[in-house]
Design a protein around this motif. Structure first.
Motif, PDB file in Angstrom:
ATOM      1  N   ASP A   1       0.859  -1.182   0.000  1.00  0.00           N
ATOM      2  CA  ASP A   1       0.000   0.000   0.000  1.00  0.00           C
ATOM      3  C   ASP A   1       0.898   1.235   0.000  1.00  0.00           C
ATOM      4  OD1 ASP A   1      -2.249   1.663   0.331  1.00  0.00           O
ATOM      5  OD2 ASP A   1      -2.039   1.604   2.508  1.00  0.00           O
ATOM      6  N   LEU A   2       0.903   1.978  -1.086  1.00  0.00           N
ATOM      7  CA  LEU A   2       1.850   3.080  -1.300  1.00  0.00           C
ATOM      8  C   LEU A   2       1.276   4.398  -0.800  1.00  0.00           C
ATOM      9  CD1 LEU A   2       4.580   3.882  -2.600  1.00  0.00           C
ATOM     10  CD2 LEU A   2       3.352   4.149  -4.770  1.00  0.00           C
ATOM     11  N   ASP A   3       2.028   5.066   0.085  1.00  0.00           N
ATOM     12  CA  ASP A   3       1.582   6.324   0.671  1.00  0.00           C
ATOM     13  C   ASP A   3       2.714   7.338   0.579  1.00  0.00           C
ATOM     14  OD1 ASP A   3       0.037   8.205   1.950  1.00  0.00           O
ATOM     15  OD2 ASP A   3       0.107   7.249   3.918  1.00  0.00           O
ATOM     16  N   HIS A   4       2.390   8.617   0.845  1.00  0.00           N
ATOM     17  CA  HIS A   4       3.364   9.712   0.765  1.00  0.00           C
ATOM     18  C   HIS A   4       4.004   9.729  -0.625  1.00  0.00           C
ATOM     19  CE1 HIS A   4       2.953  10.192   5.111  1.00  0.00           C
ATOM     20  NE2 HIS A   4       3.069   8.896   5.193  1.00  0.00           N
ATOM     21  N   PHE A   5       3.138   9.649  -1.621  1.00  0.00           N
ATOM     22  CA  PHE A   5       3.573   9.573  -3.011  1.00  0.00           C
ATOM     23  C   PHE A   5       2.964  10.745  -3.750  1.00  0.00           C
ATOM     24  CE2 PHE A   5       3.709   7.763  -7.321  1.00  0.00           C
ATOM     25  CZ  PHE A   5       4.987   7.229  -7.330  1.00  0.00           C
ATOM     26  N   GLY A   6       3.782  11.480  -4.492  1.00  0.00           N
ATOM     27  CA  GLY A   6       3.324  12.695  -5.143  1.00  0.00           C
ATOM     28  C   GLY A   6       3.474  12.671  -6.650  1.00  0.00           C
ATOM     29  N   ARG A   7       3.359  13.827  -7.255  1.00  0.00           N
ATOM     30  CA  ARG A   7       3.358  13.906  -8.722  1.00  0.00           C
ATOM     31  C   ARG A   7       4.700  13.518  -9.340  1.00  0.00           C
ATOM     32  NH1 ARG A   7       2.325  19.651  -7.704  1.00  0.00           N
ATOM     33  NH2 ARG A   7       0.281  19.299  -8.645  1.00  0.00           N
ATOM     34  N   TYR A   8       5.779  13.583  -8.549  1.00  0.00           N
ATOM     35  CA  TYR A   8       7.087  13.212  -9.073  1.00  0.00           C
ATOM     36  C   TYR A   8       7.532  11.823  -8.636  1.00  0.00           C
ATOM     37  CZ  TYR A   8       7.135  18.277  -9.610  1.00  0.00           C
ATOM     38  OH  TYR A   8       6.809  19.571  -9.934  1.00  0.00           O
ATOM     39  N   GLY A   9       6.805  11.236  -7.714  1.00  0.00           N
ATOM     40  CA  GLY A   9       7.215   9.962  -7.129  1.00  0.00           C
ATOM     41  C   GLY A   9       7.166  10.069  -5.624  1.00  0.00           C
ATOM     42  N   PRO A  10       8.079   9.396  -4.892  1.00  0.00           N
ATOM     43  CA  PRO A  10       8.076   9.507  -3.433  1.00  0.00           C
ATOM     44  C   PRO A  10       8.216  10.956  -2.979  1.00  0.00           C
ATOM     45  CG  PRO A  10       9.539   7.742  -4.129  1.00  0.00           C
ATOM     46  CD  PRO A  10       9.130   8.468  -5.379  1.00  0.00           C
TER      47      PRO A  10
ATOM     48  N   VAL B   1      -2.073  11.915  -8.789  1.00  0.00           N
ATOM     49  CA  VAL B   1      -1.646  10.605  -8.311  1.00  0.00           C
ATOM     50  C   VAL B   1      -2.745   9.571  -8.555  1.00  0.00           C
ATOM     51  CG1 VAL B   1      -1.015   9.276  -6.258  1.00  0.00           C
ATOM     52  CG2 VAL B   1      -0.035  11.555  -6.631  1.00  0.00           C
ATOM     53  N   LEU B   2      -3.993   9.962  -8.326  1.00  0.00           N
ATOM     54  CA  LEU B   2      -5.093   9.040  -8.591  1.00  0.00           C
ATOM     55  C   LEU B   2      -5.107   8.613 -10.051  1.00  0.00           C
ATOM     56  CD1 LEU B   2      -8.643   9.007  -7.255  1.00  0.00           C
ATOM     57  CD2 LEU B   2      -8.377   9.121  -9.722  1.00  0.00           C
TER      58      LEU B   2
ATOM     59  N   GLU C   1      14.054  14.366  -8.893  1.00  0.00           N
ATOM     60  CA  GLU C   1      15.074  13.409  -9.331  1.00  0.00           C
ATOM     61  C   GLU C   1      14.489  12.009  -9.498  1.00  0.00           C
ATOM     62  OE1 GLU C   1      18.140  13.561  -6.416  1.00  0.00           O
ATOM     63  OE2 GLU C   1      18.686  15.667  -6.847  1.00  0.00           O
ATOM     64  N   GLY C   2      13.393  11.746  -8.815  1.00  0.00           N
ATOM     65  CA  GLY C   2      12.785  10.416  -8.884  1.00  0.00           C
ATOM     66  C   GLY C   2      11.754  10.244  -9.968  1.00  0.00           C
ATOM     67  N   LEU C   3      11.498  11.294 -10.739  1.00  0.00           N
ATOM     68  CA  LEU C   3      10.441  11.238 -11.746  1.00  0.00           C
ATOM     69  C   LEU C   3      10.580  10.075 -12.728  1.00  0.00           C
ATOM     70  CD1 LEU C   3       7.869  12.494 -12.876  1.00  0.00           C
ATOM     71  CD2 LEU C   3       9.294  14.073 -14.216  1.00  0.00           C
ATOM     72  N   PRO C   4      11.796   9.725 -13.196  1.00  0.00           N
ATOM     73  CA  PRO C   4      11.894   8.608 -14.152  1.00  0.00           C
ATOM     74  C   PRO C   4      11.384   7.273 -13.604  1.00  0.00           C
ATOM     75  CG  PRO C   4      13.899   9.928 -14.191  1.00  0.00           C
ATOM     76  CD  PRO C   4      13.092  10.415 -13.024  1.00  0.00           C
ATOM     77  N   ASP C   5      11.374   7.119 -12.290  1.00  0.00           N
ATOM     78  CA  ASP C   5      10.940   5.850 -11.691  1.00  0.00           C
ATOM     79  C   ASP C   5       9.509   5.894 -11.176  1.00  0.00           C
ATOM     80  OD1 ASP C   5      13.493   4.722 -12.091  1.00  0.00           O
ATOM     81  OD2 ASP C   5      14.224   5.566 -10.201  1.00  0.00           O
ATOM     82  N   ARG C   6       8.828   7.011 -11.364  1.00  0.00           N
ATOM     83  CA  ARG C   6       7.495   7.181 -10.770  1.00  0.00           C
ATOM     84  C   ARG C   6       6.538   6.053 -11.144  1.00  0.00           C
ATOM     85  NH1 ARG C   6       3.789  12.036 -12.882  1.00  0.00           N
ATOM     86  NH2 ARG C   6       3.823  10.620 -14.686  1.00  0.00           N
ATOM     87  N   GLU C   7       6.469   5.723 -12.418  1.00  0.00           N
ATOM     88  CA  GLU C   7       5.501   4.715 -12.867  1.00  0.00           C
ATOM     89  C   GLU C   7       5.806   3.351 -12.260  1.00  0.00           C
ATOM     90  OE1 GLU C   7       2.904   5.523 -15.119  1.00  0.00           O
ATOM     91  OE2 GLU C   7       3.565   7.593 -14.830  1.00  0.00           O
ATOM     92  N   GLU C   8       7.076   3.027 -12.109  1.00  0.00           N
ATOM     93  CA  GLU C   8       7.430   1.710 -11.585  1.00  0.00           C
ATOM     94  C   GLU C   8       6.976   1.542 -10.140  1.00  0.00           C
ATOM     95  OE1 GLU C   8      11.177  -1.397 -11.031  1.00  0.00           O
ATOM     96  OE2 GLU C   8      11.529   0.560 -11.988  1.00  0.00           O
ATOM     97  N   TRP C   9       7.084   2.607  -9.340  1.00  0.00           N
ATOM     98  CA  TRP C   9       6.580   2.538  -7.972  1.00  0.00           C
ATOM     99  C   TRP C   9       5.119   2.095  -7.955  1.00  0.00           C
ATOM    100  CZ3 TRP C   9       8.823   3.456  -3.180  1.00  0.00           C
ATOM    101  CH2 TRP C   9      10.123   3.968  -3.182  1.00  0.00           C
TER     102      TRP C   9
END
Length: 505
Positions: free
Chosen positions: A121-130, A207-208, A169-177
């Protein structure tokens, strides 16, 4: 709405009529607010029964904190997995721990997914990722929970500060999360007046959309607040966005004049309104946890020491502080307040496996958020579980498509008895509709049997009848019999009595 909600306190048939109606948030909150505490509890408990809501009680466990060692995090996740508890992933802490070990944050998420089977269950996640926070926040000792209400912003005026450059900096991995997760949480508290406590609603909406793109369930976090207007604004925002689950936060964020009445009412109203049939809390003092469980809470988010959920649920002002180990305490509170029924309290891995088998036998395309008759088939679990290794692992002997093939071959025909009248039976009957003459639905719980017959009768062309909770009678009246339960021991018990009955597991 006031009259029928009052009827539903003691009459599940009235509750079933409410499920068939369009439900206005203000009317529901208004009607529930007028009830006594005891009536709120009775109402919420009624709406937790099948199929008005999810009738499971479960733990969701925060396993991480920014200053944990990687080994400790992974061990915490393994413990949660072993007991069948969903892992609550605080994305900022995963990211902090990973970087402490020279890893990309998403690599740690992969590691956890590889060693566990339960939902993430993923929380504290925003438009760029964590989301990323300064140390003053990641190391917060929980002063607001320690001091207790009223909430007037962070006592140290340090929420909601974010390190946006690090997030980008985490944007490239956002979808994988999101791909690795089973569900994603968004925060509705800005619409309740807490715009210093969370990301703006526009970010939650982004995020939704990412979660929906990847087929994940969405939880909405909201406050009890004043127990009336704040509830209305939170519920309306969540329903407009299309969330599945409501997560109600009390503690210092419960500002009502009577905290316990308000918490019971918030849970009861959420039970009536939530599309995914699950109501949880991510923050509630011990007395709120207890009354919430009586009023129909499905889940409590708790945590290991150092994780902020470790103290947010189950403790009290003066004792709620960072370092608390909430998991065993919340488990004991659950056992105190919720009588065990068909499933233990809290549910464990065997129950998750049976639920995953039910989804696999039904077919993901046929269950929540799909509907049959008046309501959804299953609940938010049925959307989340397919995104887990546990789902991949469970085996079924045949699924509903296999039953259709048997009907086409003449192996299922005439009058069909279906043993077990829960959600899988709905899908079976829907798929075989028009291929057989009629169905006899039989369940040991007369309410389950009755409401299933009513619901299927509104949808199917074939006749639908109840079996009076009498397995033998239903079997003798039928030409073919199907055992719909995916709980192995129950399926085996019925199969021993009726050896030619068709089983799914």
């Amino acid at each position: 709405m006031h009259d029928i909600i009052r009827e539903a306190i003691n009459d599940p048939e009235a509750a079933w009529e409410i499920i068939k109606m369009d439900r206005n948030v203000t009317e529901v909150v208004d009607a529930v607010s007028d009830l006594s505490r005891e009536d709120k509890i009775k109402l919420g408990a009624t709406f937790k029964r099948f199929p008005l809501g999810c009738d499971l009680t479960e733990l969701i466990v925060g396993t991480c904190a920014s200053d944990l060692e990687r080994m400790d995090l992974l061990g915490n996740c393994m413990v949660s997995d072993a007991i069948g508890a969903t892992i609550h992933v605080c994305a900022y802490a995963f990211a902090d721990i990973a970087e402490n070990y020279g890893m990309r944050p998403v690599e740690l998420m992969r590691d956890v997914r590889e060693i566990t089977e339960v939902p993430l269950d993923l929380d504290h996640f925003g438009r760029y990722g964590p989301m990323r926070f300064p140390a003053s926040i990641t190391g917060c000792g929980g002063q607001c929970y320690l001091e207790g209400p009223p909430f007037e912003g962070c006592p140290r005026e340090r929420i909601h500060s974010r390190l946006i450059d690090r997030e980008k900096e985490g944007l490239p991995d956002r979808e994988e999360w999101v791909e690795l997760a089973s569900s994603v949480a968004v925060n509705l508290t800005p619409v309740q007046g807490a715009d210093t406590h969370a990301a703006p609603l526009s970010e939650a909406e982004e995020v939704l959309e990412i979660a929906r793109k990847h087929g994940k369930g969405v939880e909405a976090i909201m406050f009890v607040g004043d127990g009336y207007d704040d509830l209305i604004s939170g519920f309306e925002a969540g329903l407009e966005m299309g969330v599945d689950v409501f997560v109600i936060e009390g503690g210092p964020f419960n500002l009502a004049g009577n905290r316990l009445d308000a918490f019971a009412g918030a849970v009861a109203a959420a039970r009536i309104l939530t599309p995914g049939k699950i109501v949880a809390t991510n923050g509630a003092y011990e007395d709120e946890c207890r009354i919430g469980l009586r009023a129909g809470l499905n889940a409590i988010i708790t945590g290991f020491p150092k994780n902020h959920h470790g103290y947010m649920c189950g403790y009290s002002p003066g004792t709620a502080r960072r370092g608390r180990f909430g998991l065993p305490r919340v488990m004991k509170i659950m056992r105190d307040e919720v009588p065990a029924g068909l499933t233990p309290v809290p549910v464990q891995k065997p129950q998750l496996e049976a639920l995953a088998a039910a989804v696999k036998a039904s077919g993901t395309e046929n269950v929540y958020p799909e509907r049959i008759g008046y309501t959804y088939v299953g609940d938010a679990h049925w959307a989340c579980l397919p995104s887990t290794p546990l789902y991949e692992k469970v085996l079924v002997k045949r699924d509903v498509n296999g039953l259709v093939e048997m009907a086409e071959a003449g192996e299922i025909s005439g009058t069909v008895a279906i043993f077990g009248a829960r959600f899988v039976s709905w899908v079976i009957a829907k798929k075989l509709d028009g291929m057989v003459d009629e169905f006899i639905l039989v369940d040991r719980d007369p309410w389950v049997e009755s409401v299933t017959v009513d619901n299927l009768s509104s949808e199917l062309k074939s006749g639908v009848h109840g079996g009076r909770s009498d397995d033998r009678r239903a079997y003798e009246l039928a030409d073919s019999s199907v055992i719909s339960t995916t709980i192995p021991q129950i399926s085996a018990g019925i199969s021993e009595k009726f050896t030619d009955a068709i089983t799914l597991v």
